[in-house]
Design a protein around this motif. Structure first.
Motif, short mmCIF file in Angstrom:
data_model
loop_
_atom_site.label_atom_id
_atom_site.label_comp_id
_atom_site.label_asym_id
_atom_site.label_seq_id
_atom_site.Cartn_x
_atom_site.Cartn_y
_atom_site.Cartn_z
N TYR B 404 -5.28 17.47 44.28
CA TYR B 404 -4.02 17.48 45.03
C TYR B 404 -4.25 17.24 46.53
O TYR B 404 -5.37 17.32 47.03
CB TYR B 404 -3.30 18.82 44.83
CG TYR B 404 -4.17 20.04 45.06
CD1 TYR B 404 -4.35 20.56 46.33
CD2 TYR B 404 -4.80 20.66 44.00
CE1 TYR B 404 -5.14 21.68 46.54
CE2 TYR B 404 -5.60 21.77 44.19
CZ TYR B 404 -5.76 22.28 45.47
OH TYR B 404 -6.55 23.38 45.67
N SER B 515 2.01 32.88 34.78
CA SER B 515 1.27 31.66 34.44
C SER B 515 0.79 30.93 35.70
O SER B 515 1.34 31.07 36.78
CB SER B 515 2.12 30.74 33.57
OG SER B 515 3.40 30.63 34.10
N ASP B 517 -1.22 27.02 37.08
CA ASP B 517 -1.53 25.65 36.71
C ASP B 517 -3.05 25.48 36.67
O ASP B 517 -3.80 26.43 36.89
CB ASP B 517 -0.84 24.65 37.65
CG ASP B 517 -1.32 24.76 39.09
OD1 ASP B 517 -2.39 25.36 39.32
OD2 ASP B 517 -0.63 24.25 39.98
N THR B 518 -3.49 24.25 36.38
CA THR B 518 -4.93 24.04 36.20
C THR B 518 -5.70 24.24 37.50
O THR B 518 -6.90 24.40 37.49
CB THR B 518 -5.21 22.60 35.70
OG1 THR B 518 -4.47 21.70 36.53
CG2 THR B 518 -4.77 22.42 34.27
N ASN B 519 -5.01 24.22 38.64
CA ASN B 519 -5.68 24.43 39.92
C ASN B 519 -5.66 25.88 40.36
O ASN B 519 -6.02 26.19 41.50
CB ASN B 519 -5.02 23.56 41.00
CG ASN B 519 -5.21 22.09 40.73
OD1 ASN B 519 -6.32 21.66 40.42
ND2 ASN B 519 -4.15 21.32 40.82
N ASP B 520 -5.16 26.77 39.48
CA ASP B 520 -5.06 28.20 39.79
C ASP B 520 -3.98 28.53 40.81
O ASP B 520 -3.99 29.61 41.39
CB ASP B 520 -6.40 28.78 40.25
CG ASP B 520 -7.29 29.13 39.05
OD1 ASP B 520 -6.89 28.78 37.92
OD2 ASP B 520 -8.34 29.74 39.24
N THR B 523 2.48 29.36 38.86
CA THR B 523 3.58 28.48 38.47
C THR B 523 4.90 29.16 38.77
O THR B 523 5.06 30.34 38.53
CB THR B 523 3.50 28.19 36.96
OG1 THR B 523 2.16 27.87 36.64
CG2 THR B 523 4.41 27.06 36.57
N GLN B 546 1.26 29.77 45.55
CA GLN B 546 2.09 28.93 44.68
C GLN B 546 1.78 27.45 44.88
O GLN B 546 2.01 26.63 44.01
CB GLN B 546 3.56 29.24 44.97
CG GLN B 546 4.56 28.47 44.13
CD GLN B 546 5.22 27.35 44.91
OE1 GLN B 546 5.17 27.29 46.13
NE2 GLN B 546 5.80 26.41 44.19
#
Lengths: 130, 664
Positions: B404, B515, B517-520, B523, B546
């Motif tokens: 990102y 929860s 996301d894949t980047n920690d 969500t 976030q």
């Protein structure tokens, strides 16, 4: 004391009244240029290379004479940089170093012709006179 | 047997243009259970709602079907209408004959036929509907904020301002976070400490706010309105309530060779330390890894010089248990490690630094007292190269960087370049960029000022290699506009390192069943419409936990999270959604599948005694749904292999009845 390179940069900026730092490098000048395919260095490169102080390269290039002085780049630049004026200033510098005026006001009447737009004659005057 | 009323809406010509509404109303009259059927121009209008209310009373209806627009649009309206007429609102079904029928068909016979089928399916469902009552649970009127950076501070202040008690848990000895380490802030260039430290003092002085510094959350139980949290207060070996923060101990401590993490290891601190002058709480902390007294038993200087008698070498970690109604996560970020980026020689030269290190080098309270000096030889750098996007937008190198955009680097680099040119005009500053991304109020103007007023050289292209040679750094990069390779002899190279969520976020998310996301990054419940709520009820998000954010954005998100918390804590009781999962204990085989698929942590297992037909008792492991936590997503009902799990209001048999009605 400015060295030769910096002196030249100073001279071009002063003669053109253009501040190359205002350029945000969008490329709209080159995008709009009708003479693009004829030029080795394009309008955006003129602005950038003047900022970098690399003016001698531009002066040696044919590109200074390929500019039509149509000023479309000046009209369309979103930052008001006026690339054509910078090209003109570089060309003026080249012509001054060579010495002669290649066209004078006296040459104009004989060139007036219904097939040539008067603007082109004025452009030629700008291009070939110091 | 139900007594069902059917109400077909024209929606002007929206529905009536392609559906013969009278024919629909007529066709439904003969359906099982239907005792009344009519049509009207606008069912959602007051007059239309009155027709429904009157019919409920006149025909003693036990359920209604409204054939109209999407339930997203007017389900709530018609449920209220039913409730006003004394009917349970969950006995209302909507047949969507607009978005899914009249709007997508052009021919009246086809539209009409489909509308009748959809209405019949809704009638079949209502025949099996049962009245539902939402559950209620009490709310503990106290909030927990995890993380004491600018996000946590702002959230806590806003919640406390509304009158609710708040606790801040911060792992470091002081609150303040990354903002306390910054020198100036863009785009106004005001000093970070000048705007942050008054807020820190506000936190310290607010009697509604408790700060648990040098502490961490170790256990989270319960659910929205009723969280039970265990907080570990690490032993700081200094009594917080007695220490006056005079700092004498830090001066006298003989162990002064400890790398100072606040200045990112660029100078040293003593083993007993106060991170910085404006720390909150302003109390000393003993670093047990470096204190000679704690390591070898010999020393004890600090306890001798402490006039308040605050030193306690025998201190132990303490655990505090507290109840909270809401939890705000504000765990923040860190720059990623530059060790793996060999091409920039970060590990080889002290003069290749990160932007956060530059902040400390330019800060008056930093290791150089605010004069920009090279870390290697303490000389003024005259040529400085900034490299943007180091580790950001780095898809191919997942083990080194992040996919990102870190969002803040373009602006802080413009700030650094501008400040350096302002303070040291004899310095040449080059910024190598891939794109300059400056959306935000007064942001692009700020970046343009760096170029036009301060003469910073922005070069489109990336640096390929930095090699230390003598006391110079040879920088080799590309200038894509010029179309050539550049070689610059730099004195200092500054890397705009990508940012990543703090490492504590992942275990915390597990504790909170929130929860990621894949980047920690945590969500949000909805990326646009619910940006500060986590999908887990009662858990809110503030700041960079976030996603990458600058200070203005963080502060506005912190305020938004606080307002959501206040909205929750204002309530005395929480009314749940009655459409929640329910497990049939007799059918549950205790396989745990539902517990694993539940995204909200609403399902747990208990051992329960059952009376068998032969009068013996048997202990079986069965699923129990916490109705206050369940959001009614239905994942468990699909996963359950024994068919024990069902969703109230959307029971399997109701859905099958709808399907049957459509296929008939």
């Amino acid at each position: 004391m400015l060295d030769k390179k910096e002196l030249l940069k100073e001279q071009v900026i002063r003669a053109s009244g253009v501040n190359p730092l205002k350029c945000m490098r969008c490329g709209k000048c080159s995008g709009t240029c009708p003479s693009y395919d004829e030029m080795e260095y394009h309008p955006h490169q003129f602005v950038y290379m003047v900022e970098m102080g690399d003016i001698e390269t531009l002066m040696k290039s044919e590109s200074v004479y390929k500019c039509l002085s149509c000023f479309a780049c000046v009209e369309r630049c979103p930052r008001g940089v006026e690339p054509a004026k910078i090209i003109e200033a570089v060309r003026l510098e080249a012509i001054r170093q060579k010495g002669n005026n290649h066209m004078t006001a006296n040459d104009i009447p004989e060139k007036v012709n219904d097939d040539i737009p008067q603007q082109a004659i004025m452009s030629a005057m700008r291009k070939y006179s110091k | 047997m139900q007594r069902i009323g059917v109400f077909v809406c024209h929606c002007g010509t929206n529905i009536a243009g392609t559906v013969d509404v009278k024919a629909v109303a007529e066709a439904l009259k003969t359906e099982p259970g239907v005792v009344f059927s009519t049509d009207y121009q606008y069912m959602c209008s007051q007059a239309g709602q009155d027709i429904i209310k009157k019919a409920i009373a006149e025909y003693n209806l036990t359920g209604i079907v409204v054939c109209s627009c999407s339930p997203r649009m007017h389900e709530a309206t018609f449920r209220k209408t039913a409730a006003a007429a004394g009917l349970n609102p969950y006995m209302v079904e909507i047949a969507n004959i607009r978005e899914q029928c009249s709007w997508v068909h052009k021919e009246v016979p086809i539209g009409t036929e489909k509308a009748i089928i959809l209405a019949k399916a809704a009638v079949a469902k209502v025949n099996l509907n049962a009245p539902l009552t939402p559950g209620e649970s009490p709310v503990t009127k106290r909030a927990l904020v995890i993380g004491g950076g600018i996000a946590g501070i702002q959230t806590a202040l806003d919640i406390a301002d509304a009158g609710f008690p708040v606790d801040i848990v911060e792992t470091k000895p002081t609150i303040g976070g990354k903002m306390a380490q910054l020198d100036k802030t863009f785009p106004t260039l005001d000093c970070a400490a000048c705007i942050l430290t008054p807020k820190m003092v506000d936190v310290a002085q607010n009697d509604k706010i408790r700060v648990f510094s040098y502490s961490e959350v170790t256990e989270v139980g319960g659910f929205v309105g009723n969280f039970e949290v265990t907080i570990k207060r690490r032993a700081r070996y200094v009594k917080e309530d007695i220490c006056t923060g005079c700092g004498l101990c830090t001066e006298k401590c003989p162990q002064k060779k400890v790398p100072n993490e606040f200045n990112l290891g660029m100078d040293n601190r003593s083993a007993i330390y106060i991170p910085f002058a404006q720390a909150v709480p302003k109390v000393a902390t003993i670093d047990p890894n470096h204190c000679m007294k704690l390591k070898t038993g010999k020393c004890g200087v600090c306890s001798k010089v402490c006039t308040a008698g605050a030193i306690d070498y025998e201190a132990k970690d303490e655990f505090v248990k507290e109840k909270y109604g809401a939890i705000v996560v504000a765990t923040g970020f860190n720059p990623i490690s530059m060790e793996k980026f060999d091409e920039f020689a970060y590990s080889q030269s002290k003069d290749v630094i990160t932007s956060l290190e530059l902040e400390r080098l330019m800060n008056a309270a930093g290791p150089t007292g605010g004069t920009l000096l090279r870390p290697s030889d303490h000389e003024h750098p005259h040529t400085i190269v900034f490299v943007q996007c180091v580790g950001s937008r780095c898809e191919a190198c997942a083990e080194k960087g992040k996919e990102y955009c870190s969002k803040i680097c373009c602006m802080y680099t413009a700030k650094h370049a501008m400040l350096i040119r302002d303070k040291y005009p004899d310095t040449e500053v080059y910024v190598f960029y891939i794109d300059v991304r400056t959306p935000g109020k007064n942001f692009d103007e700020f970046y343009r000022r760096a170029v036009e007023e301060y003469g910073v050289h922005y070069i489109k292209g990336m640096v390929g290699k930095v090699s230390p040679e003598g006391n110079k750094l040879k920088v080799q990069g590309s200038d894509l506009i010029y179309g050539r390779q550049l070689h610059i002899d730099a004195d200092l190279v500054v890397l705009a390192a990508a940012i990543e969520p703090d490492k504590s976020a992942r275990p915390l998310a597990t504790m909170l069943t929130a929860s990621m996301d894949t980047n920690d990054f945590f969500t949000e419940a909805h990326p646009k419409l619910r940006p500060v709520e986590s999908p887990t009820a009662g858990v809110f998000l503030s700041g960079t936990c976030q996603g990458p954010k600058d200070i203005p954005e963080t502060v506005s998100q912190a305020g938004a999270a606080a307002s959501k918390v206040i909205g929750l804590l204002c309530k005395d009781k929480l009314t749940g959604n009655p459409c929640v999962a329910h497990s049939d204990e007799m059918m549950c085989n205790g396989c745990s599948t539902c517990e694993k698929v539940c995204p909200y942590g609403a399902i747990s297992y208990v051992d329960k005694e059952f009376r068998m037909p032969d009068r013996t008792t048997k202990v079986r492991r069965v699923a129990v749904v916490n109705e206050a936590v369940c959001q009614g997503c239905g994942a468990c009902t699909v996963a359950c292999m024994s068919g024990a799990m069902d969703l109230k209001g959307f029971m399997n048999k109701q859905i099958m009845a709808e399907v049957d009605a459509i296929c008939k």
